[in-house]
Scaffold this active site. Structure first.
Site, PDB file in Angstrom:
ATOM      1  N   ASP A  62      43.591  35.660  36.548  1.00  0.00           N
ATOM      2  CA  ASP A  62      44.900  35.895  35.928  1.00  0.00           C
ATOM      3  C   ASP A  62      44.768  37.018  34.910  1.00  0.00           C
ATOM      4  O   ASP A  62      43.660  37.433  34.574  1.00  0.00           O
ATOM      5  CB  ASP A  62      45.499  34.615  35.323  1.00  0.00           C
ATOM      6  N   TYR A  64      44.510  39.483  31.665  1.00  0.00           N
ATOM      7  CA  TYR A  64      43.971  39.340  30.311  1.00  0.00           C
ATOM      8  C   TYR A  64      45.090  38.861  29.388  1.00  0.00           C
ATOM      9  O   TYR A  64      46.208  39.376  29.441  1.00  0.00           O
ATOM     10  CB  TYR A  64      43.452  40.680  29.795  1.00  0.00           C
ATOM     11  N   PHE A  75      41.092  43.120  36.217  1.00  0.00           N
ATOM     12  CA  PHE A  75      39.933  43.657  35.494  1.00  0.00           C
ATOM     13  C   PHE A  75      40.231  44.939  34.701  1.00  0.00           C
ATOM     14  O   PHE A  75      39.432  45.337  33.867  1.00  0.00           O
ATOM     15  CB  PHE A  75      38.739  43.904  36.433  1.00  0.00           C
ATOM     16  N   HIS A 184      30.682  35.703  39.397  1.00  0.00           N
ATOM     17  CA  HIS A 184      31.712  36.474  38.689  1.00  0.00           C
ATOM     18  C   HIS A 184      31.050  37.369  37.639  1.00  0.00           C
ATOM     19  O   HIS A 184      30.017  36.998  37.063  1.00  0.00           O
ATOM     20  CB  HIS A 184      32.684  35.503  38.009  1.00  0.00           C
TER      21      HIS A 184
END
Length: 220
Positions: A62, A64, A75, A184
């Site tokens: 989701d 930031y 990202f 991740h």
């Protein structure tokens, strides 16, 4: 608004009752709270990477949740915004993988313009509250996006980092498309399998094998 090309691909989905419910939820949240990204940036990933141009999908979770960060690309952050930890680790791996020095900006638009769709599973978030808009319908929508890309004739590379993203493998026809997965890049998990996974060279090797141009990962 979702761009026309994507509206055509997702026409049936946009007619489903949950879609209106979801839009009403987000509108109500904007009336009561600070919501990111801004309304005109929610579909940035779709605007920059039309369905016919998608060659790679990098899936995030989701947006930031801090002011000025999320702008509709997983990202990525806008120029001048401090680079978040996950992206710093992505840059470290890019340097180790391809020798490309870490960029001074976290703005990933140049990747998106080359056919790298930077998609979050959830497209909005309440300020300061990560995952605050989960389970409201966004996941249903973005699962449909992933499935629609899997239906494409041209092959796509799906990059799935972390257990959450890897659950989406079931939406992908892995006989026709490529899946690249690892831990991740989050500071909490990058040392457990993201570092050393060489995703960027793997992506370019697969594109080359398909007779497609490589991604230029340099950001200046």
């Amino acid at each position: 608004m979702l761009p026309d090309a994507w509206q055509t691909v997702l026409a049936d989905e946009l007619k489903k009752p949950y879609w209106k419910t979801l839009q009403d939820f987000v509108a109500a949240e904007r009336n009561e709270h600070e919501i990111y990204p801004p309304n005109d940036e929610v579909f940035t990933a779709f605007e920059l990477t039309p369905p016919e141009k998608v060659r790679v999908l990098i899936l995030g979770q989701d947006p930031y949740p801090n002011k000025g960060q999320g702008h509709g690309l997983s990202f990525s952050v806008k120029p001048g915004v401090a680079i978040p930890g996950s992206l710093r680790n992505m840059y470290k791996e890019l340097n180790d993988d391809l020798g490309i020095p870490p960029a001074k900006t976290g703005y990933l638009v140049p990747w998106a313009k080359q056919g790298v769709m930077m998609l979050n599973a959830v497209l909005t978030v309440r300020a300061g509250e990560a995952n605050s808009h989960k389970s409201q319908g966004w996941e249903v929508f973005t699962d449909t996006v992933i499935h629609a890309l899997s239906e494409k004739t041209d092959p796509v590379i799906f990059v799935l980092w972390g257990a959450y993203a890897q659950k989406k493998t079931k939406l992908i026809d892995t006989t026709r498309h490529a899946v690249i997965q690892s831990a991740h890049p989050s500071p909490l998990s990058a040392k457990n399998g993201f570092f050393g996974s060489k995703p960027y060279s793997k992506i370019n090797a697969q594109l080359t094998a398909w007779g497609q141009p490589e991604i230029d990962w340099r950001l200046g």
